[in-house]
Design an enzyme around this catalytic site. Structure first.
Site, mmCIF file in Angstrom:
data_model
loop_
_atom_site.group_PDB
_atom_site.id
_atom_site.type_symbol
_atom_site.label_atom_id
_atom_site.label_comp_id
_atom_site.label_asym_id
_atom_site.label_seq_id
_atom_site.Cartn_x
_atom_site.Cartn_y
_atom_site.Cartn_z
ATOM 1 N N SER A 144 29.188 -63.269 50.374
ATOM 2 C CA SER A 144 28.448 -64.475 50.747
ATOM 3 C C SER A 144 28.493 -64.766 52.243
ATOM 4 C CB SER A 144 28.974 -65.681 49.962
ATOM 5 O OG SER A 144 30.371 -65.799 50.106
ATOM 6 N N HIS A 195 31.935 -68.866 54.696
ATOM 7 C CA HIS A 195 30.513 -69.102 54.892
ATOM 8 C C HIS A 195 30.228 -69.516 56.333
ATOM 9 C CE1 HIS A 195 30.126 -70.063 50.310
ATOM 10 N NE2 HIS A 195 30.356 -68.777 50.564
#
Length: 323
Positions: A144, A195
């Site tokens: 991610s 992230h």
């Protein structure tokens, strides 16, 4: 290496459904290969999950740097894999068609490594600022972070658009930051720092020195005994297979090698990357994705107008008579 047995693998079945719905022949090769590698390493992990995740404690204190390579390619469960790979299928297809396979593979390699390094730096800073050792022991795994970097890159190449986030329109310029906060709120188990590291790596490429450094390194490699024609592929403004009409995609296409060098001046028209994008969008809207009158499919990317082509022919004739 051991096989992973996990329930019904519903996430894997949904991912397979999306792949076949899109069509294997419509997925560029690097995107398809990276997706396949992630699925393979989920089913047959190179290391147990706790030995593949990356943290300051394991990577920096214990010098287990191989985790920087393993962590982006391993996932906690099939749903983790599904959501990451479904997102990558969309982003990877669009970006690989724009950048070309070799550069996109190069980009993914650099982003995967740098995202892990930036993650370590951020966690080390949080440990120092808060004097809380739990930040150094937080172990992250999954693709991610790289996806957030690719999202920044995709928004950079398609500025001015609007994305829908939980039903609310958000400018593409800020959508990565909005999603960063919303994902952390709605899914507390996700890695906010991981992230964030991906967003920062994306910004290093689009607004920092990373793009120039990568080009310089690629130029150095290709200048040492390799065919100089391969430099045409290592271009961050390469031909795009993305069609602006209806938000769809055309088939994966690669120009014949003998046309790569001879048509570059007329292809770019001396325009900057941003001007080429604007011209390509205008051209797509004007032609509506139809083929030309001669029956040949329109080339990808920017096309010179008929007026510009006629003017070019006229000037060539004048220069020929003058000589």
């Amino acid at each position: 290496m051991r096989n992973r047995h996990r329930g019904s693998h519903l996430g894997l079945m949904l991912l397979a459904s999306q792949v076949f719905q899109m069509g294997l022949d419509h997925i560029p090769p690097v995107t398809l290969a990276v997706l396949g590698l992630n699925v393979y390493l989920y089913l047959f992990p190179a290391a147990p999950l706790m030995q593949a995740c990356v943290s300051v404690q394991q990577a920096y204190w214990f010098k287990d740097w191989r985790r920087l390579l393993l962590s982006p390619l391993h996932h906690a469960d099939d749903w983790h894999l599904y959501f990451n790979m479904a997102s990558f299928l969309w982003k990877g297809t669009k970006l690989e068609r724009r950048l070309g396979g070799p550069w996109f593979l190069y980009l993914l390699s650099v982003f995967s490594l740098l995202t892990g390094l930036v993650y370590l730096v951020l966690e080390a800073l949080l440990t120092e600022l808060t004097q809380d050792q739990s930040y150094s022991m937080a172990c992250a795994v999954g693709f991610s972070g790289v996806l957030f970097a690719l999202k920044v890159l995709g928004n950079h190449y398609h500025p001015g658009g609007v994305s829908s986030v939980m039903g609310f329109p958000v400018s593409n310029r800020y959508v990565s930051w909005v999603e960063l906060v919303l994902i952390h709120i709605t899914s507390p188990g996700t890695s906010f720092v991981g992230h964030l590291a991906g967003i920062l790596v994306g910004l290093l490429y689009t607004a920092g020195p990373l793009k120039a450094i990568m080009k310089r390194c690629a130029g150095f490699v290709t200048s040492n005994g390799h065919n100089s024609r391969s430099n045409a592929y290592y271009s961050s403004s390469g031909s795009s297979g993305y069609s602006g009409t209806g938000g769809g995609y055309s088939g994966y296409h690669q120009s014949p090698p003998d046309h790569t060098t001879s048509r570059t001046p007329s292809y770019t028209g001396g325009l900057t990357e941003e001007e080429q994008i604007e011209a390509a969008i205008r051209n797509s809207l004007n032609h509506g994705g139809q083929t030309s009158q001669r029956g040949a499919p329109p080339p990808y990317g920017f096309r010179l107008s008929e007026e510009a082509t006629a003017e070019d022919i006229r000037l060539r004739r004048l220069r020929r008579f003058d000589s």
